[in-house]
Design an enzyme around this catalytic site. Sequence first.
Site, mmCIF file in Angstrom:
data_model
loop_
_atom_site.group_PDB
_atom_site.id
_atom_site.type_symbol
_atom_site.label_atom_id
_atom_site.label_comp_id
_atom_site.label_asym_id
_atom_site.label_seq_id
_atom_site.Cartn_x
_atom_site.Cartn_y
_atom_site.Cartn_z
ATOM 1 N N CYS A 84 0.824 -1.227 0.000
ATOM 2 C CA CYS A 84 0.000 0.000 0.000
ATOM 3 C C CYS A 84 0.848 1.262 0.000
ATOM 4 O O CYS A 84 0.377 2.325 -0.388
ATOM 5 C CB CYS A 84 -0.902 0.033 1.218
ATOM 6 S SG CYS A 84 -1.929 -1.412 1.390
ATOM 7 N N HIS A 326 -9.053 2.929 -2.634
ATOM 8 C CA HIS A 326 -7.698 2.464 -2.355
ATOM 9 C C HIS A 326 -7.134 1.656 -3.517
ATOM 10 O O HIS A 326 -6.998 0.443 -3.436
ATOM 11 C CB HIS A 326 -7.708 1.657 -1.053
ATOM 12 C CG HIS A 326 -6.353 1.232 -0.582
ATOM 13 N ND1 HIS A 326 -5.197 1.947 -0.851
ATOM 14 C CD2 HIS A 326 -5.958 0.149 0.148
ATOM 15 C CE1 HIS A 326 -4.160 1.312 -0.310
ATOM 16 N NE2 HIS A 326 -4.592 0.219 0.284
#
Lengths: 381, 133
Positions: A84, A326
């Site tokens: 991430c 995301h």
Amino acid sequence: MEVAVVGLGITRFGHLPHLSLEELGMEAAKKALKDAGIGPGDIQIACCANVLAPNLQNEFTIGQKILWELGINKIPVINVENACSSSSSAFYLACLAIQAGAGEVALVVGVEKMLVPRKNILDAVTGAPEAAAGFSLPAAFALKANRYMHKYGVNVEDLALVAVKNRRHGSLNPFAQYREPITKEDVLNSPVIAEPLTRLSCCPQSDGAAAVVICRNSMAKRFRSRPVYVSASVLLSGSYANPPSLSTWEADFRAAEKAYAMAGVGPEDLDVVELHDAFTIAEIMHYEGLGLATVGEGVRLVKEGFTFLGGNIPVNPSGGLLSRGHPLGATGVAQVLEIALQLRGEAGVRQVKGARVGLAHCMGGELHGDARSVTIHIFST
Amino acid sequence: MVKTVRENLWNQDTGAPALFGSCCRKCGAKYFPARKICWRCYSTDQEKIILSQRGTVYAFCNVFFKKNENDETPYTVGYVLLEDGITMPARICCPRESLKVGTPVVLEAGVTGLFPDGKEKPGYFFKLEVKEG
Ligand SMILES: [Zn+2]
């Protein structure tokens, strides 16, 4: 640091079946170049972040592909994967390159296309005994939530407020994946994924891209009258202690200490923060890791309204991962972009009034209960 | 007898569940899974050991979503704090109402679920410790 952010570009986040990975990256990069008022020939270094293309699109070194289409060539191009925090790691690398004098102007692109029919994603918990035991990312965070709630006497309603806040903020962001506000009851009544986390306590999977142009700070005013300066850039890995803490990320504390020392500011000086709210519990734990709250007191920030827009220290004004979405490889740069917009005073209806110092925090991966990577960037006007 | 899917997770010779870890000969640090280099003192002198079969629930959660169609939900995963002082990730098979942080559990080997193709997935898990007598 001797680095400034002078160009910003982002695509809409969400389900974007009509756009390819390359098209997403190009759109964000083109916007960033235009925003900086420069052309492809002005870029001297490029870092491009992506996580899943080798699995989902059978593509690799996607940076060169995007840049080739834009006419950016003959320069150092680095492709970055750090879960991430891939694109915040790419940003870190680009800052180091500028700082080291390897070039004067750099482009950082983060791009991801997750919502493809081929397979479902997503297991950063693969290969480990965790995977054999049936762990998944939501389970890894649910464990933390349970441990945290057990330790500090926090309830699920408190956690749900994080999702309510970030959805409210996301409703003000035209690039966000989810733009409908939700209530605490919506969060609590949505299907349970891994107790106590419900579907609305978890960030979505997304397509999207974001890009920024950075340059040596002494030349920033050639591009913009009000550049945003990078005052700290930190990337660290976890310590993977056993037993793991689970109710804190030790790497957050180390990264924050280093970043604040580098920038010469403290948490009390921050006007606006973007942080890695992949799950509601994560935002609470990161408040504490960043020193916005003392350990065990994180929920107070959201319960008492401090981290809502209009509060003392708005967190995730963009909507965060929970609402903006995301797309793994794009998230870190999207956070940097939001902070830069806020410090420029160009965030529109979600503007934090008079914001001068901002922080972007990103966390990537999960290994034995700890983060694999944490990035913190601090910006000032 | 249960067949192993991963070596070093339990003892297939004796048929009894046994978790293999490592212990640093230099500083005494224990690891699961076994490590080649001690992260405390960086020694490569690591002894293979059988870890304790007893522990307490350190953290747990009930998982309701299915990773594949054959998953029986909810199921419980967590970290068990072994008597050796280290935690390990595991499936925990206990009645949900009896499960708390600190609940004593013991190791067991058996079927922990089904693979996407329907075949049984052998593995280790922890169950409630039943006190004798
Ligand atoms: Zn050692």
